[in-house]
Design an enzyme around this catalytic site. Sequence first.
Site, mmCIF file in Angstrom:
data_model
loop_
_atom_site.group_PDB
_atom_site.id
_atom_site.type_symbol
_atom_site.label_atom_id
_atom_site.label_comp_id
_atom_site.label_asym_id
_atom_site.label_seq_id
_atom_site.Cartn_x
_atom_site.Cartn_y
_atom_site.Cartn_z
ATOM 1 N N LYS A 72 -103.552 -17.133 58.739
ATOM 2 C CA LYS A 72 -103.221 -15.840 59.893
ATOM 3 C C LYS A 72 -102.052 -15.200 59.359
ATOM 4 O O LYS A 72 -101.689 -14.436 59.542
ATOM 5 C CB LYS A 72 -103.805 -14.977 60.616
ATOM 6 C CG LYS A 72 -105.299 -14.561 59.562
ATOM 7 C CD LYS A 72 -105.875 -13.858 59.272
ATOM 8 C CE LYS A 72 -107.312 -13.348 59.364
ATOM 9 N NZ LYS A 72 -107.728 -12.354 57.787
ATOM 10 N N SER A 126 -109.704 -23.445 57.851
ATOM 11 C CA SER A 126 -108.758 -22.626 58.061
ATOM 12 C C SER A 126 -108.658 -21.812 59.509
ATOM 13 O O SER A 126 -107.675 -21.162 59.515
ATOM 14 C CB SER A 126 -109.968 -21.523 57.357
ATOM 15 O OG SER A 126 -111.143 -20.964 58.347
#
Length: 412
Positions: free
Chosen positions: A52, A306
């Site tokens: 992110k 992720s």
Amino acid sequence: MENFAASVRQAEVALRDLFEPTPLQKNDHLSAKYGAEIWLKREDLTPVRSYKLRGAFNAMRKVAGGAGAHFVCASAGNHAQGVAYACRHFGAKGTIFMPVTTPQQKIAKTRIFGNGAVEIVLTGDYFDQTLAAAQEFARAAGARFLAPFDDPDVVEGQATVALEMMQQLGFAPDLVVLPVGGGGLAAGVTSYLAETAPATQAAFAEPEGGASLHGALTAGEPVTLPAVDTFVDGAAVARIGALPFSLLSRFSPDQVHPAPEDRICATMLEMLNIEGIVLEPAGALAIDALRDIPDLAGKRIVCVCSGGNFDFERLPEVKERAQRFSGLKRYFILRMPQRPGALRDFLELLGPDDDVARFEYLKKSARNFGSILIGIETSAPENLERLCERLAAAGIGYRDITRDPVLSEFLI
């Protein structure tokens, strides 16, 4: 998104001021398991332990270089931490809205990453309330609202994952497996590969209780799921972003693999116990989806991990759910006669590898039978099947509540 690959290359060059490329590692365990060449793109090893940061950084750098600007976001997790870290880097001001129910550990981590550059506002019991408050605040303050995935600059930043992967691998993989929540990462990576490695196939993994991409591709447009299981908190999104969907709409629902939440737990434990890799539920999605993707043998495959923001206070729950998925732990309500020796008779029915992990019973007067809540752990799923056969033969009534969504949540 014209000249997308060129823009991603510019974003990647700028990103190097913040951190080095995350590792791309061949995993021998998974390669042997699936008869393929499996590589892991370790986004769990960024400074904030998730990808992110890439999108937040890229969006910020395009606003007067980021310095002195005011950014607002709504998030209870990785997006908040990425925004906080980037605010510190640019010398920007950040206001981060989080639900009141956000765990203190996540609040503290976001504050540490911001290092004085961000203010945290706790508001709303539910994320929709938090989001509305953040957007209204941004309008009133004249600040830039940073969406977690529905923003072209964020998508561009996430696409740097693909650029690094191609540089590190040195050739185009046969398949890239991508986790999906709001769709920003998947949209960015596939858009970059469409220009630079069109022969590379894509597969997508999302939680079964939040399969927003699968629902959108099936309907031909984004749909809002009526309910979402929030266990995979980094990817539990009720509606995929409009921009990401516009970039992912060319794919088929068959390329999306919804993963059961309990099975994801088993994958998390497998990676922790065998490889020493700590992944959050969303971070394990791509690896978990390998179970469902056909014809992997002999292929070169990259799975994007992720994120690794896992609170170890959740480990007992993860172990519990993994055991239930594997069939090694089940819960029963037994109907037992209220007489001396009844419990001893039941215990004699247990096999040599069966262990009582939970037991609750309160004897009630004026009743011939009583109910017992019991949890049994064992070494192989077939042991519990044989136990059920012995219970039936002994005339002991039982109900398996392991997968009963109401009773298991209330009693276990």
